[in-house]
Design a protein around this motif. Structure first.
Motif, PDB file in Angstrom:
ATOM      1  N   SER A 158      41.456  53.391  33.143  1.00  0.00           N
ATOM      2  CA  SER A 158      39.745  52.160  32.802  1.00  0.00           C
ATOM      3  C   SER A 158      40.354  50.828  33.085  1.00  0.00           C
ATOM      4  CB  SER A 158      39.114  52.613  31.682  1.00  0.00           C
ATOM      5  OG  SER A 158      38.719  53.609  31.985  1.00  0.00           O
ATOM      6  N   ILE A 159      39.369  50.077  34.080  1.00  0.00           N
ATOM      7  CA  ILE A 159      39.976  48.683  33.907  1.00  0.00           C
ATOM      8  C   ILE A 159      38.715  47.834  33.940  1.00  0.00           C
ATOM      9  CG2 ILE A 159      40.214  47.081  35.890  1.00  0.00           C
ATOM     10  CD1 ILE A 159      41.790  49.823  38.130  1.00  0.00           C
ATOM     11  N   PHE A 160      38.814  47.144  32.582  1.00  0.00           N
ATOM     12  CA  PHE A 160      37.696  46.389  32.453  1.00  0.00           C
ATOM     13  C   PHE A 160      37.995  44.567  32.814  1.00  0.00           C
ATOM     14  CE2 PHE A 160      38.539  49.528  29.442  1.00  0.00           C
ATOM     15  CZ  PHE A 160      37.388  50.601  28.874  1.00  0.00           C
ATOM     16  N   PHE A 161      37.066  44.080  32.868  1.00  0.00           N
ATOM     17  CA  PHE A 161      37.541  42.351  33.297  1.00  0.00           C
ATOM     18  C   PHE A 161      35.886  41.872  33.799  1.00  0.00           C
ATOM     19  CE2 PHE A 161      36.114  44.609  36.956  1.00  0.00           C
ATOM     20  CZ  PHE A 161      35.967  44.384  38.372  1.00  0.00           C
ATOM     21  N   ASP A 162      36.287  40.591  33.047  1.00  0.00           N
ATOM     22  CA  ASP A 162      35.468  39.259  32.584  1.00  0.00           C
ATOM     23  C   ASP A 162      35.535  38.584  33.548  1.00  0.00           C
ATOM     24  OD1 ASP A 162      33.291  38.036  30.995  1.00  0.00           O
ATOM     25  OD2 ASP A 162      32.438  39.387  30.190  1.00  0.00           O
ATOM     26  N   GLY A 184      32.623  46.000  25.873  1.00  0.00           N
ATOM     27  CA  GLY A 184      31.939  44.424  25.494  1.00  0.00           C
ATOM     28  C   GLY A 184      31.716  43.270  26.867  1.00  0.00           C
ATOM     29  N   LEU A 185      33.224  43.724  27.600  1.00  0.00           N
ATOM     30  CA  LEU A 185      33.465  43.025  28.795  1.00  0.00           C
ATOM     31  C   LEU A 185      32.453  43.222  30.146  1.00  0.00           C
ATOM     32  CD1 LEU A 185      36.895  43.337  29.351  1.00  0.00           C
ATOM     33  CD2 LEU A 185      35.740  41.838  27.955  1.00  0.00           C
ATOM     34  N   LYS A 186      31.966  42.765  30.879  1.00  0.00           N
ATOM     35  CA  LYS A 186      30.857  42.998  32.144  1.00  0.00           C
ATOM     36  C   LYS A 186      31.336  43.688  33.170  1.00  0.00           C
ATOM     37  CE  LYS A 186      28.865  38.178  32.177  1.00  0.00           C
ATOM     38  NZ  LYS A 186      28.341  37.141  33.173  1.00  0.00           N
ATOM     39  N   HIS A 187      32.919  44.298  33.305  1.00  0.00           N
ATOM     40  CA  HIS A 187      33.097  45.013  34.484  1.00  0.00           C
ATOM     41  C   HIS A 187      33.529  45.575  34.259  1.00  0.00           C
ATOM     42  CE1 HIS A 187      30.278  41.600  36.414  1.00  0.00           C
ATOM     43  NE2 HIS A 187      31.620  40.872  36.613  1.00  0.00           N
ATOM     44  N   ARG A 188      33.475  47.253  34.878  1.00  0.00           N
ATOM     45  CA  ARG A 188      34.422  48.331  34.520  1.00  0.00           C
ATOM     46  C   ARG A 188      34.844  49.170  35.574  1.00  0.00           C
ATOM     47  NH1 ARG A 188      30.445  48.794  30.800  1.00  0.00           N
ATOM     48  NH2 ARG A 188      29.283  51.297  30.804  1.00  0.00           N
ATOM     49  N   ILE A 189      35.453  49.242  35.821  1.00  0.00           N
ATOM     50  CA  ILE A 189      36.460  50.719  37.378  1.00  0.00           C
ATOM     51  C   ILE A 189      37.038  51.771  36.512  1.00  0.00           C
ATOM     52  CG2 ILE A 189      37.166  51.085  38.803  1.00  0.00           C
ATOM     53  CD1 ILE A 189      37.362  48.159  39.684  1.00  0.00           C
ATOM     54  N   ARG A 209      50.733  53.090  42.335  1.00  0.00           N
ATOM     55  CA  ARG A 209      49.207  54.272  41.962  1.00  0.00           C
ATOM     56  C   ARG A 209      48.550  54.424  43.077  1.00  0.00           C
ATOM     57  NH1 ARG A 209      49.791  55.503  35.758  1.00  0.00           N
ATOM     58  NH2 ARG A 209      48.683  52.780  35.846  1.00  0.00           N
ATOM     59  N   ILE A 210      48.302  55.618  43.150  1.00  0.00           N
ATOM     60  CA  ILE A 210      47.037  55.766  44.112  1.00  0.00           C
ATOM     61  C   ILE A 210      45.679  56.689  42.548  1.00  0.00           C
ATOM     62  CG2 ILE A 210      45.937  57.594  45.293  1.00  0.00           C
ATOM     63  CD1 ILE A 210      48.186  55.261  46.163  1.00  0.00           C
ATOM     64  N   GLY A 211      44.621  55.994  43.169  1.00  0.00           N
ATOM     65  CA  GLY A 211      43.143  56.413  42.059  1.00  0.00           C
ATOM     66  C   GLY A 211      42.468  56.749  43.251  1.00  0.00           C
ATOM     67  N   GLU A 212      41.442  57.879  42.149  1.00  0.00           N
ATOM     68  CA  GLU A 212      40.310  57.693  42.369  1.00  0.00           C
ATOM     69  C   GLU A 212      39.071  57.579  41.772  1.00  0.00           C
ATOM     70  OE1 GLU A 212      39.963  62.012  43.206  1.00  0.00           O
ATOM     71  OE2 GLU A 212      40.967  62.080  45.364  1.00  0.00           O
ATOM     72  N   VAL A 213      38.169  56.235  41.788  1.00  0.00           N
ATOM     73  CA  VAL A 213      36.912  55.538  41.572  1.00  0.00           C
ATOM     74  C   VAL A 213      36.235  56.762  41.639  1.00  0.00           C
ATOM     75  CG1 VAL A 213      35.737  53.979  41.171  1.00  0.00           C
ATOM     76  CG2 VAL A 213      37.122  53.825  42.054  1.00  0.00           C
ATOM     77  N   TYR A 214      36.034  57.217  40.335  1.00  0.00           N
ATOM     78  CA  TYR A 214      34.259  58.144  39.409  1.00  0.00           C
ATOM     79  C   TYR A 214      33.479  57.482  38.881  1.00  0.00           C
ATOM     80  CZ  TYR A 214      36.855  58.410  34.853  1.00  0.00           C
ATOM     81  OH  TYR A 214      37.038  58.692  33.767  1.00  0.00           O
ATOM     82  N   SER A 215      33.545  56.342  38.467  1.00  0.00           N
ATOM     83  CA  SER A 215      32.841  55.317  37.522  1.00  0.00           C
ATOM     84  C   SER A 215      32.654  54.024  37.719  1.00  0.00           C
ATOM     85  CB  SER A 215      32.385  55.508  36.520  1.00  0.00           C
ATOM     86  OG  SER A 215      31.124  55.044  35.624  1.00  0.00           O
ATOM     87  N   ALA A 216      31.931  53.417  37.802  1.00  0.00           N
ATOM     88  CA  ALA A 216      31.933  51.679  37.920  1.00  0.00           C
ATOM     89  C   ALA A 216      30.599  51.054  37.629  1.00  0.00           C
ATOM     90  CB  ALA A 216      32.027  50.977  39.212  1.00  0.00           C
ATOM     91  N   CYS A 217      30.454  49.515  36.699  1.00  0.00           N
ATOM     92  CA  CYS A 217      29.852  49.311  36.379  1.00  0.00           C
ATOM     93  C   CYS A 217      29.270  47.855  36.852  1.00  0.00           C
ATOM     94  CB  CYS A 217      29.944  49.109  35.081  1.00  0.00           C
ATOM     95  SG  CYS A 217      29.388  50.778  34.459  1.00  0.00           S
ATOM     96  N   GLU A 234      32.956  42.481  44.572  1.00  0.00           N
ATOM     97  CA  GLU A 234      31.849  43.365  44.750  1.00  0.00           C
ATOM     98  C   GLU A 234      31.578  44.605  45.962  1.00  0.00           C
ATOM     99  OE1 GLU A 234      28.108  41.359  42.029  1.00  0.00           O
ATOM    100  OE2 GLU A 234      28.385  40.841  44.000  1.00  0.00           O
ATOM    101  N   ARG A 235      31.800  44.099  47.800  1.00  0.00           N
ATOM    102  CA  ARG A 235      31.510  44.945  48.687  1.00  0.00           C
ATOM    103  C   ARG A 235      32.569  45.758  48.210  1.00  0.00           C
ATOM    104  NH1 ARG A 235      30.169  40.372  51.070  1.00  0.00           N
ATOM    105  NH2 ARG A 235      32.475  39.993  52.015  1.00  0.00           N
ATOM    106  N   MET A 236      34.124  45.617  47.528  1.00  0.00           N
ATOM    107  CA  MET A 236      35.044  46.281  47.519  1.00  0.00           C
ATOM    108  C   MET A 236      34.704  47.415  46.795  1.00  0.00           C
ATOM    109  SD  MET A 236      38.680  43.777  48.352  1.00  0.00           S
ATOM    110  CE  MET A 236      37.877  42.702  47.627  1.00  0.00           C
ATOM    111  N   LEU A 237      34.365  47.019  45.497  1.00  0.00           N
ATOM    112  CA  LEU A 237      34.071  48.250  44.670  1.00  0.00           C
ATOM    113  C   LEU A 237      33.114  49.176  44.903  1.00  0.00           C
ATOM    114  CD1 LEU A 237      34.509  49.062  41.618  1.00  0.00           C
ATOM    115  CD2 LEU A 237      33.001  47.458  40.378  1.00  0.00           C
ATOM    116  N   ALA A 238      32.123  48.593  45.522  1.00  0.00           N
ATOM    117  CA  ALA A 238      31.051  49.474  46.514  1.00  0.00           C
ATOM    118  C   ALA A 238      31.698  50.495  47.468  1.00  0.00           C
ATOM    119  CB  ALA A 238      29.344  48.905  46.861  1.00  0.00           C
ATOM    120  N   SER A 239      32.360  50.300  47.720  1.00  0.00           N
ATOM    121  CA  SER A 239      32.762  51.148  49.266  1.00  0.00           C
ATOM    122  C   SER A 239      34.757  51.860  48.407  1.00  0.00           C
ATOM    123  CB  SER A 239      33.925  50.244  50.253  1.00  0.00           C
ATOM    124  OG  SER A 239      35.396  49.911  49.446  1.00  0.00           O
ATOM    125  N   LEU A 240      34.188  51.182  47.217  1.00  0.00           N
ATOM    126  CA  LEU A 240      35.164  52.501  46.525  1.00  0.00           C
ATOM    127  C   LEU A 240      34.321  53.469  45.541  1.00  0.00           C
ATOM    128  CD1 LEU A 240      37.695  50.232  44.469  1.00  0.00           C
ATOM    129  CD2 LEU A 240      38.694  51.898  45.897  1.00  0.00           C
TER     130      LEU A 240
END
Length: 262
Positions: A158-162, A184-189, A209-217, A234-240
């Protein structure tokens, strides 16, 4: 005598007219007009052929057309569905070539149909998008946290960032605040790691490492089709999230700062 002369004259002219090319010209013109009328009628907005094309295009599109240019999966689906339907309909090759070119021009571009996304590139774009606010507020670096979980059959990251660092958040306002938890951080993957790795470029770097995104905020709201996607990261996150792209985990927490001291 006059009647016989007129009769003979009419017979002569009719015979001459019938033997000339004029009847053939009129017949050809009539056939041309007939076919033109049939074709015009066929391609009118209320014609059966036009209705069939409209239905084919409509059924090929996703429910929310306004988002197709931002979301990779739907771009690919729309493009492929349109191409297949036009090919099945035996559309003239020249028209098909022009249509295919138009599809390619519209549905490709920054942050759209891509096979993989670098986490480092995504977070660097996130930092760049927030630099002006960071300069105004005096922030040194964004708040970024990695949380790895191996309790399940596969490893989850899980990657949390603000944009606001924790130190600034806790001292802002009239009184000190409690530390924010990860959510409590604004964004997460949320990423499911596949176990595949790519070797590091040097001995001082870690393997990718290689991963697949299954949830994003975004802004603590789960990404959905109605959400506005504006910036590069945001576009990169949407494409993931919506597309077939994989995430390359190719960075460390300390790789990112606003560079105000540079």
């Amino acid at each position: 005598m006059t009647q016989q002369t007129l009769e003979a004259l009419l017979c002569e002219r009719v015979s001459a007219y019938a033997a000339s090319d004029r009847p053939r010209e009129l017949i050809d013109a009539g056939i041309d007009n007939m076919f033109k009328a049939v074709v015009d009628d066929t391609f009118r907005s209320y014609g059966d052929f036009s209705k069939a094309i409209k239905e084919a295009v409509k059924s090929a599109l996703p429910a929310n057309v306004s988002d197709m240019f931002e979301l990779t999966r739907y771009n690919a689906i729309v493009a492929e569905a349109l191409r297949q339907r036009w090919e099945q309909a035996a559309v003239q090759s020249l028209i098909l070539k022009s249509a295919d070119q138009a599809i390619s021009e519209v549905l490709t571009g920054e942050g759209l149909i891509t096979g993989e996304v670098s986490l480092k590139a995504l977070l660097e774009a996130f930092v760049e998008a927030n630099k002006d606010e960071a300069r105004k507020e005096g922030w040194e670096r964004p708040e970024i946290r990695f949380e790895e979980d191996t309790r399940y059959s596969s490893t989850h990251l899980s990657i949390f960032f603000d944009p606001e660092p924790e130190s600034s958040y806790r001292t802002s306002g009239y009184s000190s605040r409690d530390q924010r938890n990860d959510y409590g951080l604004k964004h997460r993957i949320c990423v499911r790691l596949t176990g595949e790795e790519r070797p590091a470029a040097s001995q001082w770097e870690s393997a990718t490492r290689i991963g697949e995104v299954y949830s994003a905020c975004l802004d603590d709201k789960k990404i959905d089709l109605k959400m506005a996607v504006r910036t590069s990261w945001e576009r990169m996150l949407a494409s993931l999230y919506f597309g077939n792209a994989v995430l390359l985990v190719d960075c460390e927490l300390d790789d990112f700062s606003y560079g105000l001291d540079d």
